[in-house]
Design a protein around this motif. Structure first.
Motif, PDB file in Angstrom:
ATOM      1  N   ASN A  13       8.755  -8.436   2.144  1.00  0.00           N
ATOM      2  CA  ASN A  13       7.255  -8.217   2.234  1.00  0.00           C
ATOM      3  C   ASN A  13       6.667  -8.282   0.824  1.00  0.00           C
ATOM      4  N   ILE A  14       7.490  -7.985  -0.100  1.00  0.00           N
ATOM      5  CA  ILE A  14       6.865  -8.069  -1.657  1.00  0.00           C
ATOM      6  C   ILE A  14       6.537  -9.393  -1.705  1.00  0.00           C
ATOM      7  N   VAL A  15       6.993 -10.606  -1.204  1.00  0.00           N
ATOM      8  CA  VAL A  15       6.682 -11.871  -1.484  1.00  0.00           C
ATOM      9  C   VAL A  15       5.205 -12.139  -0.957  1.00  0.00           C
ATOM     10  N   ILE A  16       4.960 -11.630   0.040  1.00  0.00           N
ATOM     11  CA  ILE A  16       3.888 -11.758   0.715  1.00  0.00           C
ATOM     12  C   ILE A  16       2.893 -11.035   0.059  1.00  0.00           C
ATOM     13  N   ALA A  17       2.996  -9.984  -0.278  1.00  0.00           N
ATOM     14  CA  ALA A  17       2.148  -9.032  -1.025  1.00  0.00           C
ATOM     15  C   ALA A  17       1.752  -9.665  -2.527  1.00  0.00           C
ATOM     16  N   ILE A  18       2.798 -10.321  -2.974  1.00  0.00           N
ATOM     17  CA  ILE A  18       2.548 -10.968  -4.478  1.00  0.00           C
ATOM     18  C   ILE A  18       1.685 -12.151  -3.996  1.00  0.00           C
ATOM     19  N   SER A  19       1.926 -12.948  -3.092  1.00  0.00           N
ATOM     20  CA  SER A  19       1.017 -14.159  -2.737  1.00  0.00           C
ATOM     21  C   SER A  19      -0.332 -13.771  -2.569  1.00  0.00           C
ATOM     22  N   ILE A  20      -0.397 -12.607  -1.684  1.00  0.00           N
ATOM     23  CA  ILE A  20      -1.871 -12.161  -1.455  1.00  0.00           C
ATOM     24  C   ILE A  20      -2.602 -11.837  -2.820  1.00  0.00           C
ATOM     25  N   VAL A  21      -1.957 -11.153  -3.897  1.00  0.00           N
ATOM     26  CA  VAL A  21      -2.494 -10.702  -4.992  1.00  0.00           C
ATOM     27  C   VAL A  21      -2.606 -12.156  -5.942  1.00  0.00           C
ATOM     28  N   LEU A  22      -1.840 -12.900  -5.657  1.00  0.00           N
ATOM     29  CA  LEU A  22      -2.078 -14.472  -6.475  1.00  0.00           C
ATOM     30  C   LEU A  22      -3.227 -15.102  -5.824  1.00  0.00           C
ATOM     31  N   ALA A  23      -3.223 -15.243  -4.512  1.00  0.00           N
ATOM     32  CA  ALA A  23      -4.519 -15.770  -3.886  1.00  0.00           C
ATOM     33  C   ALA A  23      -5.690 -15.241  -3.974  1.00  0.00           C
ATOM     34  N   SER A  24      -5.789 -13.771  -4.153  1.00  0.00           N
ATOM     35  CA  SER A  24      -6.943 -13.034  -4.529  1.00  0.00           C
ATOM     36  C   SER A  24      -7.558 -13.324  -5.828  1.00  0.00           C
ATOM     37  N   ALA A  25      -6.440 -13.326  -6.652  1.00  0.00           N
ATOM     38  CA  ALA A  25      -6.947 -13.730  -8.097  1.00  0.00           C
ATOM     39  C   ALA A  25      -7.632 -15.058  -8.181  1.00  0.00           C
ATOM     40  N   ILE A  26      -7.009 -16.142  -7.557  1.00  0.00           N
ATOM     41  CA  ILE A  26      -7.526 -17.251  -7.600  1.00  0.00           C
ATOM     42  C   ILE A  26      -8.952 -17.498  -7.084  1.00  0.00           C
ATOM     43  N   ASP A 300      -5.095 -21.152  -1.279  1.00  0.00           N
ATOM     44  CA  ASP A 300      -4.837 -19.711  -0.801  1.00  0.00           C
ATOM     45  C   ASP A 300      -3.957 -19.689   0.411  1.00  0.00           C
ATOM     46  N   VAL A 301      -4.337 -20.256   1.314  1.00  0.00           N
ATOM     47  CA  VAL A 301      -3.858 -20.570   2.433  1.00  0.00           C
ATOM     48  C   VAL A 301      -2.567 -21.107   2.267  1.00  0.00           C
ATOM     49  N   THR A 302      -2.064 -21.996   1.609  1.00  0.00           N
ATOM     50  CA  THR A 302      -0.892 -22.773   1.501  1.00  0.00           C
ATOM     51  C   THR A 302       0.068 -21.710   0.809  1.00  0.00           C
ATOM     52  N   ILE A 303      -0.399 -20.742  -0.201  1.00  0.00           N
ATOM     53  CA  ILE A 303       0.314 -20.096  -1.082  1.00  0.00           C
ATOM     54  C   ILE A 303       0.736 -18.950  -0.270  1.00  0.00           C
ATOM     55  N   ILE A 304      -0.145 -18.365   0.684  1.00  0.00           N
ATOM     56  CA  ILE A 304       0.270 -17.305   1.690  1.00  0.00           C
ATOM     57  C   ILE A 304       1.321 -17.920   2.717  1.00  0.00           C
ATOM     58  N   ALA A 305       1.048 -19.151   3.107  1.00  0.00           N
ATOM     59  CA  ALA A 305       1.935 -19.640   4.189  1.00  0.00           C
ATOM     60  C   ALA A 305       3.479 -20.071   3.588  1.00  0.00           C
ATOM     61  N   LEU A 306       3.297 -20.408   2.422  1.00  0.00           N
ATOM     62  CA  LEU A 306       4.932 -20.692   1.923  1.00  0.00           C
ATOM     63  C   LEU A 306       5.210 -19.557   1.570  1.00  0.00           C
ATOM     64  N   ALA A 307       4.482 -18.278   1.370  1.00  0.00           N
ATOM     65  CA  ALA A 307       5.158 -16.817   0.989  1.00  0.00           C
ATOM     66  C   ALA A 307       5.704 -16.219   2.344  1.00  0.00           C
ATOM     67  N   VAL A 308       4.906 -16.677   3.336  1.00  0.00           N
ATOM     68  CA  VAL A 308       5.506 -15.984   4.637  1.00  0.00           C
ATOM     69  C   VAL A 308       6.759 -16.827   4.998  1.00  0.00           C
ATOM     70  N   LEU A 309       6.469 -18.019   4.914  1.00  0.00           N
ATOM     71  CA  LEU A 309       7.676 -19.057   5.251  1.00  0.00           C
ATOM     72  C   LEU A 309       9.123 -18.394   4.369  1.00  0.00           C
TER      73      LEU A 309
END
Length: 522
Positions: A13-26, A300-309
Motif C-alpha cells: 500500500n505504500i506504493v499506492i500512497a506514494i503514487s497518490i502523493v506524486l499525483a497530487s504534487a503533479i 495522474d490516473v495512469t500513475i495511480i493505476a500503475l501503482a495499483v497494478l
C-alpha cells in the motif's frame, strides 16, 4: 536488499500512497501553472483594454480640441473690426476654416441672443433656423461661465438626418451681456466608426457618455441606446467615484459580465469605458486549461493505476514468498514444521530459557514398528498413518509458543517452552492416547493397533550444556521407552528412581520397580 525496498515489498500500500502523493504534487503544480496562466490572460487583456481606451481618448480629445479651436476662431473673427461688413463669401472664409467641412463634422452656426442663425458655415445666406430650444443654447444663455458645452444627442433641424451632438461657446457682448452662441455639430457616426475599428472580441463593449450618464455611443451599436440615461446603474455609479479605474461588473444593458476600464476624458464632460467579456478574456486560457487538465488527469490516473497494478504484483509476490517460506519450513506430508525449522526454533527457545531461567521441555515421538506397518499395508497407508499421528500431535499441542515438527521418517518432535516435566508428561500422555484411539490396525504390533513411544527431557533440574544435549536426552529417553515395551512415555531424569505407569484405557496410575527413568505406559 535495501531497507526501503524491503519496506515497499512488505507494505504494497505504500506504493499506492506514494503514487497518490506524486499525483497530487503533479496536480498541484498544474493548478498553480494554470492559475498563473489565468492571471497572465487577465493581465494581457487589461493591457489591451488600457491601450484601446488611451487610443480612443486621445483621438476623441484631439478632434474635440480641433473643433473647439474652430469655434474659438469664429469667436475671435466676430470680434475683429470690419469682419461683419465683409462680403458674404469673404466673411465665410474669415469666420469658418477648413475643419468645419471635415468628415463627420456638421455645421458651425452663429446665433443671436434670440437663437436665430446669423451665420452658417454651409450656407450663404444662412438657413433660417431658430435654436433657442436646444440645450447647448440654453446653457450658454443661462451660464456666463459655461465654457465649452457638449450637448445631448439630437437630430439636426437642417442639414441631415444623422444623430449628432453640438459643441457650443457663448458670445459675450462688450457690455458683458449675452450675444448668442457659436455652435458646431458633430455626427455620432464619427464615434461609431472609431469604436468599430477596435478589436474587443465577441463580447466586448465600449461606451462614451456624458458626465450626467447620457449615452452618446456604444459598441455593440444599437440606435435605441443612444440618448438613454444610465444614472442609477451600478456601473455608472462606479464610473463617477474616481477619474479612472477598473473593475469586474455586469452590464445593465445586456447582462454580460465584463472587466471594465474607464476614464474621464480630460477637459471634457465625457466618460469613456472599454470592457472585455470575461468569457473572451479566458477563452484561450480555458481551451489550454482543458488540454493541460486532461493530460494531467490522464497522467495522474495512469500513475495511480500503475501503482495499483504494481501493488497487486507485490502482493502476489509477497503471497508467493510466504508460500515458499511456509513450504521451506513445513513438512509436505504432515503439515508440521520440518526438522531444519524445528532446530532453529529449538536453539532460540533454548537461549531464551537459559536467559530467563525458565523450564523448557522437549518430546521426541516415534511411531512403533512403522516399518512393519509399511510392509504390511503399503506406503500409501503409511503416509495416511503419519498424517493421523501429526493430527493427534497438533490437537494436543495448542499453545502459540509450542512447536511441533516432523523430525525425520516416522519421528516427530515437540518443543514446549515454559513447561515443566509434569506438564510435558501430561501432553505426551495425551498424544499417546490420541494415537492409540485412532485404532489403526497393526497386526505386527503387540498392541494390535498403531502406537507411539515418547521420550521427554526438561531443562528444569537438569544440567544440559547445549540445546543439542537436551535433544540427546530426549532421544535417550525415547529409546528407553522402546526398550520398555513401546506405547509409553519415558522421562529422562538423573535423580529420580521411579517408574510410573498409566493404563490408557482405565486411566489409572501405578508405580512399580526401580530404575533411572520415569516410565508412563499405556
Amino acid at each position: 536488499m535495501p531497507e526501503r525496498q524491503v519496506m515497499v515489498t512488505r507494505r504494497p500500500n505504500i506504493v499506492i500512497a506514494i503514487s497518490i502523493v506524486l499525483a497530487s504534487a503533479i496536480l498541484a503544480i498544474a493548478v498553480w501553472v494554470l492559475a498563473q496562466m489565468r492571471d497572465d490572460a487577465l493581465r494581457r487583456a487589461q493591457d489591451s483594454v488600457f491601450n484601446v481606451s488611451l487610443l480612443v481618448e486621445r483621438d476623441v480629445s484631439r478632434n474635440l480640441e480641433i473643433y473647439d479651436l474652430s469655434l474659438r476662431a469664429v469667436l475671435d473673427g466676430l470680434k475683429q473690426p470690419g469682419v461683419l461688413d465683409l462680403k458674404p463669401a469673404m466673411r465665410q472664409m474669415v469666420l469658418f476654416d477648413g475643419s468645419a467641412s471635415a468628415k463627420d463634422m456638421g455645421s458651425i452656426l452663429v446665433t443671436d441672443e434670440a437663437g436665430n442663425v446669423r451665420f452658417d458655415s454651409q450656407a450663404t445666406p444662412p438657413r433660417q433656423v431658430n435654436l433657442a430650444d436646444r440645450d447647448y443654447f440654453k446653457v450658454q444663455r443661462d451660464s456666463p461661465n459655461a465654457g465649452l458645452f457638449i450637448s445631448h444627442p439630437f437630430i439636426p433641424k437642417v442639414g441631415g438626418k444623422d444623430v449628432s451632438i453640438a459643441l457650443s461657446r457663448r458670445i459675450t457682448r462688450p457690455d458683458g451681456g449675452f450675444g448668442g452662441v457659436v455652435a458646431g455639430t458633430m455626427r455620432l457616426t464619427y464615434f461609431h466608426s472609431l469604436f468599430a475599428g477596435m478589436n474587443l472580441g465577441v463580447g466586448g463593449s465600449m461606451a462614451l457618455m456624458l458626465s450626467d450618464g447620457t449615452m452618446l455611443m456604444r459598441r455593440p451599436y444599437d440606435p435605441k441606446m443612444i440618448g438613454i440615461n444610465l444614472t442609477g446603474t451600478a456601473n455608472y455609479s462606479r464610473f463617477t467615484e474616481q477619474p479612472s479605474g477598473d473593475f469586474f461588473g455586469t452590464a445593465a444593458l445586456d447582462g454580460v459580465e465584463r472587466w471594465y476600464a474607464f476614464r474621464h476624458i480630460d477637459m471634457y464632460p465625457l466618460i469613456l469605458d472599454v470592457a472585455l467579456s470575461t468569457r473572451d478574456i479566458y477563452a484561450q486560457w480555458r481551451h489550454r486549461a482543458w488540454i493541460i487538465g486532461s493530460l494531467i488527469a490522464a497522467l495522474d490516473v495512469t500513475i495511480i493505476a500503475l501503482a495499483v497494478l504494481f501493488s497487486q504484483q507485490l502482493r502476489h509476490r509477497r503471497a508467493a514468498e510466504e508460500e515458499l517460506r511456509v513450504l521451506a519450513c513445513t513438512d509436505g506430508l504432515t503439515g508440521l514444521f520440518n526438522r531444519r525449522t524445528y532446530e532453529q526454533q529449538a536453539e532460540g527457545e533454548w537461549r531464551r530459557a537459559q536467559r530467563n531461567a525458565r523450564p523448557l521441555s522437549m518430546l521426541l515421538i516415534d511411531v512403533d514398528n512403522f516399518k512393519g506397518f509399511n510392509d504390511l499395508y503399503g506406503h500409501s497407508a503409511g503416509d495416511e498413518a503419519l498424517i493421523g499421528v501429526a493430527r493427534c500431535i497438533s490437537q494436543s499441542v495448542r499453545r502459540p509458543g509450542d512447536t511441533a515438527a516432523r523430525y525425520g521418517g516416522e519421528e516427530f518432535a515437540v518443543l514446549l517452552p515454559d513447561t515443566d516435566e509434569a506438564g510435558a508428561t501430561r501432553i505426551a500422555g495425551k498424544i499417546c492416547a490420541a494415537v492409540e484411539a485412532l485404532q489403526l490396525r497393526h497386526v505386527a504390533s503387540s498392541h494390535c493397533v498403531l502406537t507411539v513411544s515418547i521420550g521427554v527431557a526438561t531443562t528444569r533440574g537438569q544440567a544440559f550444556a547445549t540445546s543439542r544435549a537436551l535433544v540427546d536426552a530426549a532421544d535417550e529417553a525415547l529409546y528407553e521407552a522402546k526398550d520398555a515395551g513401546r506405547n509409553c512415555v519415558l522421562c529422562f531424569g538423573a535423580t529420580t528412581h521411579a517408574t510410573h505407569a498409566m493404563h490408557a484405557t482405565l486411566g489409572t496410575t501405578s508405580v512399580a520397580g526401580t530404575g533411572t527413568k520415569k516410565l508412563l505406559r499405556n
